[in-house]
Scaffold this motif. Structure first.
Motif, mmCIF file in Angstrom:
data_model
loop_
_atom_site.group_PDB
_atom_site.id
_atom_site.type_symbol
_atom_site.label_atom_id
_atom_site.label_comp_id
_atom_site.label_asym_id
_atom_site.label_seq_id
_atom_site.Cartn_x
_atom_site.Cartn_y
_atom_site.Cartn_z
ATOM 1 N N TRP A 40 -3.787 0.279 -4.478
ATOM 2 C CA TRP A 40 -4.737 0.852 -5.438
ATOM 3 C C TRP A 40 -6.052 1.241 -4.748
ATOM 4 C CZ3 TRP A 40 -2.998 -4.264 -6.131
ATOM 5 C CH2 TRP A 40 -3.926 -5.289 -5.959
ATOM 6 N N TRP A 41 -5.972 1.427 -3.439
ATOM 7 C CA TRP A 41 -7.188 1.793 -2.716
ATOM 8 C C TRP A 41 -7.359 3.309 -2.653
ATOM 9 C CZ3 TRP A 41 -5.685 -2.320 1.376
ATOM 10 C CH2 TRP A 41 -6.118 -3.569 0.941
ATOM 11 N N GLU A 45 -12.435 3.439 -2.781
ATOM 12 C CA GLU A 45 -11.818 2.246 -2.186
ATOM 13 C C GLU A 45 -10.990 2.596 -0.959
ATOM 14 O OE1 GLU A 45 -11.262 -1.279 -3.948
ATOM 15 O OE2 GLU A 45 -10.726 -0.519 -5.936
ATOM 16 N N GLY A 73 -9.309 -0.196 -10.564
ATOM 17 C CA GLY A 73 -9.808 -1.430 -9.950
ATOM 18 C C GLY A 73 -8.907 -2.620 -10.220
ATOM 19 N N SER A 74 -8.787 -3.464 -9.225
ATOM 20 C CA SER A 74 -8.013 -4.704 -9.234
ATOM 21 C C SER A 74 -6.519 -4.481 -9.462
ATOM 22 C CB SER A 74 -8.566 -5.730 -10.233
ATOM 23 O OG SER A 74 -8.001 -5.580 -11.497
ATOM 24 N N GLN A 96 0.549 -3.322 -1.448
ATOM 25 C CA GLN A 96 -0.570 -4.265 -1.527
ATOM 26 C C GLN A 96 -0.222 -5.351 -2.533
ATOM 27 O OE1 GLN A 96 -4.038 -2.338 -3.082
ATOM 28 N NE2 GLN A 96 -5.352 -4.145 -2.959
ATOM 29 N N HIS A 98 -1.630 -9.484 -3.702
ATOM 30 C CA HIS A 98 -2.525 -10.604 -3.405
ATOM 31 C C HIS A 98 -1.742 -11.815 -2.898
ATOM 32 C CE1 HIS A 98 -5.425 -8.626 -6.377
ATOM 33 N NE2 HIS A 98 -6.031 -8.612 -5.206
ATOM 34 N N HIS A 151 -11.385 -11.616 0.630
ATOM 35 C CA HIS A 151 -12.504 -11.185 -0.206
ATOM 36 C C HIS A 151 -13.068 -12.389 -0.940
ATOM 37 C CE1 HIS A 151 -13.162 -6.889 -0.204
ATOM 38 N NE2 HIS A 151 -11.914 -6.572 -0.469
ATOM 39 N N TRP A 198 -10.937 -5.852 -16.999
ATOM 40 C CA TRP A 198 -10.644 -6.822 -15.935
ATOM 41 C C TRP A 198 -11.924 -7.390 -15.321
ATOM 42 C CZ3 TRP A 198 -12.231 -6.532 -10.868
ATOM 43 C CH2 TRP A 198 -12.598 -5.281 -10.369
ATOM 44 N N TRP A 257 -15.891 -0.660 -11.974
ATOM 45 C CA TRP A 257 -16.733 -1.625 -11.254
ATOM 46 C C TRP A 257 -17.788 -0.896 -10.428
ATOM 47 C CZ3 TRP A 257 -17.012 -1.681 -5.945
ATOM 48 C CH2 TRP A 257 -15.943 -1.149 -5.213
ATOM 49 N N TRP A 277 -15.834 -6.351 -2.385
ATOM 50 C CA TRP A 277 -15.545 -4.938 -2.193
ATOM 51 C C TRP A 277 -16.775 -4.133 -2.630
ATOM 52 C CZ3 TRP A 277 -12.427 -8.411 -4.684
ATOM 53 C CH2 TRP A 277 -12.543 -8.514 -6.071
ATOM 54 N N LEU A 309 -9.746 -14.557 -2.387
ATOM 55 C CA LEU A 309 -8.518 -13.811 -2.624
ATOM 56 C C LEU A 309 -8.214 -13.052 -1.348
ATOM 57 C CD1 LEU A 309 -9.157 -10.409 -3.759
ATOM 58 C CD2 LEU A 309 -10.789 -12.001 -4.777
ATOM 59 N N ASP A 311 -5.923 -9.685 0.266
ATOM 60 C CA ASP A 311 -4.990 -8.565 0.149
ATOM 61 C C ASP A 311 -3.977 -8.668 1.275
ATOM 62 O OD1 ASP A 311 -6.219 -6.962 -2.050
ATOM 63 O OD2 ASP A 311 -7.912 -6.869 -0.666
ATOM 64 N N HIS A 384 -7.590 -12.234 -9.374
ATOM 65 C CA HIS A 384 -6.996 -11.476 -8.269
ATOM 66 C C HIS A 384 -5.846 -12.243 -7.619
ATOM 67 C CE1 HIS A 384 -10.249 -8.604 -8.805
ATOM 68 N NE2 HIS A 384 -11.006 -9.675 -8.991
HETATM 69 C C1 GAL Z 1 -9.019 -6.516 -5.846
HETATM 70 C C2 GAL Z 1 -8.577 -6.221 -4.437
HETATM 71 C C3 GAL Z 1 -9.705 -5.659 -3.652
HETATM 72 C C4 GAL Z 1 -10.353 -4.497 -4.380
HETATM 73 C C5 GAL Z 1 -10.622 -4.831 -5.845
HETATM 74 C C6 GAL Z 1 -11.174 -3.702 -6.677
HETATM 75 O O1 GAL Z 1 -7.971 -7.008 -6.612
HETATM 76 O O2 GAL Z 1 -8.107 -7.392 -3.867
HETATM 77 O O3 GAL Z 1 -9.292 -5.283 -2.383
HETATM 78 O O4 GAL Z 1 -9.565 -3.381 -4.237
HETATM 79 O O5 GAL Z 1 -9.479 -5.333 -6.445
HETATM 80 O O6 GAL Z 1 -10.225 -2.734 -6.947
#
Ligand code: GAL
Length: 427
Positions: A40-41, A45, A73-74, A96, A98, A151, A198, A257, A277, A309, A311, A384
């Motif tokens: 989801w980057w 991101e 996000g997340s 990806q 967690h 993170h 979230w 976010w 992040w 957390l 990744d 996460h």
């Molecule tokens: C988290 C992820 C981070 C960052 C964040 C915001 O879940 O571990 O790397 O991408 O979401 O999207």
């Protein structure tokens, strides 16, 4: 005679070197076909992942990398798409995920991941990664993914110049925050900005760890802390007081976010609780300097505790391009890979030796996170994927909706007890 032996030795050493280098080089250049990396980057991101992909394509020019991102996000949207693909028998080459329950309780439990233990042994990763982190990737002695970062979830972000202008400092406790709230509101500023759903859950875990302490938080997942007892009710009570000093109920649902952070940077909001992040976004995308353009501190009442957390990426069973994926995972776990990724991402390397290998790459925020990771009490993130299984995490959204609709701590606490028993996540 001695000279002859010496010449033979030199020749032998040289041959072994050529052989070793040759095998490595030829193998890398030999790889062809595709590599689909699912994450989801996307957008803001993306830069850290793109840096890593750049290294990969330089080493493996024959491989076409497909950077498959699902924005959100997340991973709220990405995980739904991933599930359809995994269950439909069309997994990406790597995705990806967690570290912790999101990996082990979902994909490993469903026997959808390949065992990566041999790669860990071959690469010397059993010594390079912290044992506790490896434990979060392990089921029955087998390791299932490669962690790229750590993170921190419990960080409070602020704007130093604005705080000075308003005559306040970043609060060390929620009571301090609540005391400052009227002053901030009087300046026409949102005391605490929150974003889409979230991010409300994300805030909750910081509040919960603050109220319960690390032991009480861990107790939720071992069964030692009663999810509907007085301690959890106190968490919801405190959470309610905090939300009353936020934008929840006005414009929060429409903010990503990044947009929430933008309000802190612009000075229309005083504080935001978000994972680091946000540091990546403010340094890499916005070009700000830690400590000057933005301030950071542990979320109130959590100094000395690091909500972590990680990744990671794994190899799903049936990945179409297995060799290309193993090469990707090898890069991901290397010092070089971790040092290309993390300075841009706002995270610290999962490898214990990477920061020391190139300390200049890490800004003051990241240096401080690295020190805290080494010295703080560590607890896993709920929002996460580290602390609880997917069923609990999904149903936590419903618990939150119940709370937001009713403002009843008792209703939220009893809903949480019900989810604990249906999900089996609480010991
Ligand atoms: C988290 C992820 C981070 C960052 C964040 C915001 O879940 O571990 O790397 O991408 O979401 O999207």
């Amino acid at each position: 005679m001695i000279q002859k032996i010496f010449r033979m030795k030199v020749w032998l050493v040289a041959s072994v070197l050529v052989l070793a280098l040759g095998v490595g080089t030829v193998a890398a250049q030999d790889l062809s076909g595709q590599l689909e990396i699912f994450s989801w980057w996307a957008g803001d991101e993306g830069p850290a992942l793109e840096a890593l992909i750049g290294l990969y394509t330089t080493a493996n020019p024959g491989v076409e990398v497909i950077n498959a991102t699902v924005t959100g996000g997340s991973g709220v949207n990405a995980r739904a798409v991933l599930k359809t693909r995994m269950l439909g028998g069309t997994p990406p080459d790597t995705f990806q995920v967690h570290a912790g329950e999101e990996l082990t309780g979902t994909w490993v439990a469903a026997e959808r991941m390949e065992d990566m233990t041999a790669l860990f042994t071959e690469q010397g990763w059993l010594e390079a990664f912290p044992a506790d982190l490896i434990a979060a990737l392990t089921v029955d002695g087998a390791i299932y993914s490669v962690p790229v970062n750590i993170h921190r979830s419990n960080v409070m972000w602020s704007n130093p110049a604005k705080l000075t202008e308003w005559g306040i400092t970043a609060p060390a406790t929620w009571d301090e925050f609540l005391a400052a709230c009227p002053t901030i509101q009087a300046a026409g500023v949102t005391p605490l900005v929150v974003g889409e759903a979230w991010t409300v859950n994300h805030l909750w875990e910081s509040v919960a760890v603050g109220v319960l302490g690390a032991e009480g938080w861990n107790g939720i997942w071992t069964g030692a802390t009663d999810p509907s007892g007085a301690e959890l009710t106190a968490v919801w009570d405190k959470f309610g007081e905090i939300l009353a000093c936020s934008n929840v109920g006005s414009d929060s649902a429409g903010l990503s976010w990044q947009q929430a952070i933008d309000q802190v940077v612009a000075g229309t909001a005083a504080f935001n609780i978000m994972g680091d992040w946000a540091a990546g976004y403010m340094t890499t995308t916005l070009g700000l300097t830690p400590g000057e353009g933005f301030g950071y501190s542990p979320s109130p009442d959590t100094a000395g505790t690091f909500i972590w957390l990680s990744d990671s990426f794994g190899l799903p069973v049936g990945a179409p391009n297995r060799d290309n994926t193993v090469a990707w995972l090898s890069l991901l776990g290397s010092v070089e890979g971790q040092n290309a990724f993390n300075p841009l991402k706002g995270s610290i390397p999962a490898r214990a030796d990477a920061v020391a290998a190139a300390p200049d790459l890490y800004n003051t925020y990241l240096q401080s996170a690295s020190e805290d990771w080494a010295s703080n009490t560590l607890v896993g993130s709920l929002a996460h994927g580290a602390a609880a299984n997917e069923r609990f995490v999904g149903d936590f959204g419903t618990i939150m909706e119940i709370y937001l609709a009713s403002s009843s701590s008792a209703a939220a606490a009893s809903a949480m007890a019900a989810v604990c028993s249906t999900s089996g996540a609480c010991g």
